[in-house]
Design a protein around this motif. Structure first.
Motif, PDB file in Angstrom:
ATOM      1  N   THR A  57      93.520  45.349 -23.315  1.00  0.00           N
ATOM      2  CA  THR A  57      93.830  46.096 -22.102  1.00  0.00           C
ATOM      3  C   THR A  57      93.772  47.597 -22.356  1.00  0.00           C
ATOM      4  O   THR A  57      93.279  48.356 -21.514  1.00  0.00           O
ATOM      5  N   SER A  58      94.246  48.027 -23.519  1.00  0.00           N
ATOM      6  CA  SER A  58      94.175  49.454 -23.858  1.00  0.00           C
ATOM      7  C   SER A  58      92.725  49.916 -23.974  1.00  0.00           C
ATOM      8  O   SER A  58      92.362  50.982 -23.459  1.00  0.00           O
ATOM      9  N   GLY A  59      91.919  49.108 -24.641  1.00  0.00           N
ATOM     10  CA  GLY A  59      90.502  49.448 -24.733  1.00  0.00           C
ATOM     11  C   GLY A  59      89.850  49.508 -23.372  1.00  0.00           C
ATOM     12  O   GLY A  59      89.068  50.425 -23.077  1.00  0.00           O
ATOM     13  N   ALA A  60      90.171  48.554 -22.507  1.00  0.00           N
ATOM     14  CA  ALA A  60      89.608  48.541 -21.149  1.00  0.00           C
ATOM     15  C   ALA A  60      90.044  49.787 -20.377  1.00  0.00           C
ATOM     16  O   ALA A  60      89.248  50.368 -19.632  1.00  0.00           O
ATOM     17  N   TYR A  61      91.279  50.191 -20.551  1.00  0.00           N
ATOM     18  CA  TYR A  61      91.781  51.375 -19.856  1.00  0.00           C
ATOM     19  C   TYR A  61      90.990  52.625 -20.246  1.00  0.00           C
ATOM     20  O   TYR A  61      90.546  53.390 -19.387  1.00  0.00           O
ATOM     21  N   PHE A  62      90.817  52.838 -21.546  1.00  0.00           N
ATOM     22  CA  PHE A  62      90.129  54.046 -21.987  1.00  0.00           C
ATOM     23  C   PHE A  62      88.650  54.040 -21.605  1.00  0.00           C
ATOM     24  O   PHE A  62      88.079  55.072 -21.252  1.00  0.00           O
ATOM     25  N   ILE A  63      88.029  52.884 -21.649  1.00  0.00           N
ATOM     26  CA  ILE A  63      86.629  52.798 -21.236  1.00  0.00           C
ATOM     27  C   ILE A  63      86.511  53.006 -19.727  1.00  0.00           C
ATOM     28  O   ILE A  63      85.593  53.696 -19.254  1.00  0.00           O
ATOM     29  N   ALA A  64      87.433  52.440 -18.951  1.00  0.00           N
ATOM     30  CA  ALA A  64      87.414  52.628 -17.492  1.00  0.00           C
ATOM     31  C   ALA A  64      87.641  54.096 -17.132  1.00  0.00           C
ATOM     32  O   ALA A  64      87.040  54.616 -16.182  1.00  0.00           O
ATOM     33  N   LYS A  65      88.502  54.746 -17.877  1.00  0.00           N
ATOM     34  CA  LYS A  65      88.753  56.170 -17.633  1.00  0.00           C
ATOM     35  C   LYS A  65      87.473  56.982 -17.823  1.00  0.00           C
ATOM     36  O   LYS A  65      87.151  57.855 -17.022  1.00  0.00           O
ATOM     37  N   GLU A  66      86.728  56.671 -18.880  1.00  0.00           N
ATOM     38  CA  GLU A  66      85.457  57.359 -19.124  1.00  0.00           C
ATOM     39  C   GLU A  66      84.420  57.002 -18.062  1.00  0.00           C
ATOM     40  O   GLU A  66      83.686  57.865 -17.577  1.00  0.00           O
ATOM     41  N   ALA A  67      84.360  55.735 -17.678  1.00  0.00           N
ATOM     42  CA  ALA A  67      83.402  55.315 -16.650  1.00  0.00           C
ATOM     43  C   ALA A  67      83.712  55.990 -15.323  1.00  0.00           C
ATOM     44  O   ALA A  67      82.800  56.423 -14.608  1.00  0.00           O
ATOM     45  N   PHE A  68      84.976  56.101 -14.977  1.00  0.00           N
ATOM     46  CA  PHE A  68      85.376  56.764 -13.747  1.00  0.00           C
ATOM     47  C   PHE A  68      84.962  58.227 -13.777  1.00  0.00           C
ATOM     48  O   PHE A  68      84.445  58.766 -12.799  1.00  0.00           O
ATOM     49  N   ARG A  69      85.167  58.873 -14.932  1.00  0.00           N
ATOM     50  CA  ARG A  69      84.782  60.280 -15.074  1.00  0.00           C
ATOM     51  C   ARG A  69      83.276  60.452 -14.901  1.00  0.00           C
ATOM     52  O   ARG A  69      82.820  61.351 -14.201  1.00  0.00           O
TER      53      ARG A  69
END
Length: 83
Positions: A57-69
């Protein structure tokens, strides 16, 4: 208009599936052996699953944050997105 970062979103989806599916497979870990410090497999493996889910979940969060950016930058919008 540049393409969305669909590859990153796919990775987020895979990570979330990897976090959610193993706890649902109870017949796989519904057994007593092997024991760890006197705890049956059923109990200690669930603790391992908690750590596994937290990592995924932590990995998904950080990747989603980058994808959103990246998606916002591709649309020419300002801002960092979710924090």
């Amino acid at each position: 208009m540049p393409a969305r970062s669909t590859g990153l979103w796919a990775v987020v989806g895979v990570l979330l599936v990897l976090a959610a599916v193993p706890p649902l497979l109870v017949p796989v870990y519904a057994k007593e052996t092997p024991t760890l410090w006197g705890f049956p497999f059923f109990f200690w493996f669930q603790f391992v699953l908690v750590l596994w889910a937290a990592l995924m979940t932590s990995g998904a969060y950080f990747i989603a944050k980058e994808a959103f950016r990246r998606d916002r930058a591709a649309r020419g919008q300002r801002g960092e997105g979710p924090r």
